[in-house]
Design a protein around this motif. Structure first.
Motif, PDB file in Angstrom:
ATOM      1  N   ALA A 294     -17.038  44.776 -29.175  1.00 42.99           N
ATOM      2  CA  ALA A 294     -16.139  43.823 -29.814  1.00 42.99           C
ATOM      3  C   ALA A 294     -15.391  44.416 -31.003  1.00 42.99           C
ATOM      4  N   SER A 295     -15.715  45.637 -31.412  1.00 44.38           N
ATOM      5  CA  SER A 295     -15.112  46.218 -32.620  1.00 44.38           C
ATOM      6  C   SER A 295     -13.852  47.036 -32.354  1.00 44.38           C
ATOM      7  N   ASP A 296     -13.513  47.278 -31.096  1.00 39.16           N
ATOM      8  CA  ASP A 296     -12.366  48.129 -30.785  1.00 39.16           C
ATOM      9  C   ASP A 296     -11.065  47.612 -31.387  1.00 39.16           C
ATOM     10  N   LEU A 297     -10.827  46.308 -31.292  1.00 34.77           N
ATOM     11  CA  LEU A 297      -9.515  45.774 -31.668  1.00 34.77           C
ATOM     12  C   LEU A 297      -9.250  45.903 -33.164  1.00 34.77           C
ATOM     13  N   LEU A 298     -10.168  45.420 -33.980  1.00 39.35           N
ATOM     14  CA  LEU A 298      -9.956  45.497 -35.427  1.00 39.35           C
ATOM     15  C   LEU A 298      -9.996  46.943 -35.927  1.00 39.35           C
ATOM     16  N   ALA A 299     -10.837  47.779 -35.317  1.00 38.46           N
ATOM     17  CA  ALA A 299     -10.876  49.184 -35.720  1.00 38.46           C
ATOM     18  C   ALA A 299      -9.528  49.838 -35.439  1.00 38.46           C
ATOM     19  N   GLY A 300      -8.939  49.533 -34.282  1.00 34.46           N
ATOM     20  CA  GLY A 300      -7.629  50.072 -33.956  1.00 34.46           C
ATOM     21  C   GLY A 300      -6.548  49.555 -34.882  1.00 34.46           C
ATOM     22  N   PHE A 301      -6.607  48.275 -35.198  1.00 30.04           N
ATOM     23  CA  PHE A 301      -5.618  47.673 -36.092  1.00 30.04           C
ATOM     24  C   PHE A 301      -5.719  48.281 -37.485  1.00 30.04           C
ATOM     25  N   ASP A 302      -6.932  48.415 -38.009  1.00 31.54           N
ATOM     26  CA  ASP A 302      -7.142  49.027 -39.323  1.00 31.54           C
ATOM     27  C   ASP A 302      -6.606  50.452 -39.339  1.00 31.54           C
ATOM     28  N   HIS A 303      -6.806  51.167 -38.234  1.00 31.35           N
ATOM     29  CA  HIS A 303      -6.318  52.547 -38.143  1.00 31.35           C
ATOM     30  C   HIS A 303      -4.793  52.593 -38.233  1.00 31.35           C
ATOM     31  N   LEU A 304      -4.105  51.731 -37.480  1.00 31.63           N
ATOM     32  CA  LEU A 304      -2.644  51.724 -37.500  1.00 31.63           C
ATOM     33  C   LEU A 304      -2.102  51.337 -38.867  1.00 31.63           C
ATOM     34  N   VAL A 305      -2.714  50.322 -39.478  1.00 31.97           N
ATOM     35  CA  VAL A 305      -2.272  49.883 -40.808  1.00 31.97           C
ATOM     36  C   VAL A 305      -2.505  50.989 -41.837  1.00 31.97           C
TER      37      VAL A 305
END
Length: 343
Positions: A294-305
């Protein structure tokens, strides 16, 4: 569902040590065949409990959000694997060690789409009362326990550990959540159940989780070909609806954030119907972390930001598929550069 005045004010991550696949092979933990699948590394938390990773991410998200603990009116925690003692509810432990307020703390078991499902529920909760300000959503998994093998449970899949968190708020933040939609596909319920008996539950008898067996030994009520057609129809409708609710076109999407994958064939299956290519996705980021549930989405978003890859006015689509089968899609508009990046 079209959202009105729901913002992201803070995100947080806790990503443990990155272990290259070559090292895992040398240590005898991973088969050499996995080196050909595209995965490069996995995040490995050792003995750190999953809820503790959620707590670390939650504290970071709260600090970045500009909110105080008193602003948080709801905590949702979502995971895909075991969190601690059976009959114990980790969301209350996470609540106690983050905002420590007597507000609802609710656990979700929605698999990889847990964050988006939680965002939809949290938005409904916040919009239902003018007295509510913000909600925290946490995710976390540690796949290092004896019931699953992070490298061998499924050929072509490597599991990574990690925790993430987000603060959704009615106060304006650096990004606005325009729409979130969740769907179930009952006809495909058996796809990840396989032929394993429902009772006694596998974990109670020490039965190891074998994701590949569950995926290939599903009940015969739906053929693989029928499953592709059914899922495709739901995906097409889900994409159309979330774009309509967000008031944008597919051409307006800057990036697509999805569950971690290691090869373009997987991404093409999901991204081709969107009319975008793998370059819009998170292929390389996922390869170096493993699939973190379940952590893939927010981890990816944090990375892009954090990398400065998103600018004001950009639109991000998130999607995920969970066992059962469940699908969730969301659209986020970037409004500005958050303070923790600008500084």
């Amino acid at each position: 569902m079209k959202l009105n005045g729901i913002y992201l004010t803070g995100v947080g991550v806790h990503l443990p040590e990155q272990v290259p696949l070559e090292d895992a092979v040398a240590q005898g933990d991973c088969d050499e065949a996995q080196l050909t699948t595209g995965w490069r590394a996995a995040r490995v938390a050792g003995t750190m409990p999953a809820p503790d990773m959620a707590i670390e991410a939650g504290k970071q998200a709260l600090a970045r959000s500009g909110h105080t603990p008193g602003d948080i009116d709801l905590l949702l925690h979502t995971s895909t694997s075991h969190q601690g003692p059976d009959s114990w509810m980790p969301q209350h432990y996470i609540l106690r060690n983050t905002v420590d307020r007597e507000v609802p703390a609710i656990g979700l078991r929605q698999g990889c789409e847990g964050f988006l499902a939680g965002a939809e529920l949290a938005a409904c909760y916040l919009m239902a009362s003018p007295d509510r300000t913000a909600a925290m959503i946490t995710t976390a998994d540690n796949f290092g326990h004896p019931l699953i093998d992070r490298y061998r449970s499924h050929h072509g899949l490597v599991l990574g550990d990690g925790g993430t968190a987000a603060v959704l708020s009615k106060r304006e933040g650096f990004a606005e959540v325009l729409a979130v939609n969740s769907f179930s596909v009952p006809a495909l319920e058996g796809m990840t159940r396989g032929d394993e008996p429902l009772f006694p539950p596998g974990c109670t008898v020490g039965r190891k989780i074998t994701l590949e067996r569950q995926a290939t030994s599903r009940p015969g009520d739906v053929t693989p070909q029928e499953a592709v057609v059914i899922a495709g129809k739901v995906e097409a409708e889900a994409v159309r609806q979330v774009l309509d609710d967000a008031g944008i076109e597919i051409a307006d999407i800057t990036r697509v954030i999805h569950p971690a994958a290691a090869n373009e064939l997987y991404l093409e299956h999901f991204l081709k119907p969107l009319g975008v290519g793998p370059s819009h996705g998170m292929l390389e980021f996922g390869r170096w972390n493993g699939h973190m549930g379940a952590s893939d989405l927010l981890a990816g978003f944090d990375h892009l930001v954090g990398a400065g890859d998103l600018r004001p006015g950009d639109h991000v689509m998130m999607f995920a598929v969970g066992p059962g089968m469940a699908m969730s899609y969301g659209v986020i508009r970037i409004l500005g550069t958050p303070g923790w990046v600008a500084s």
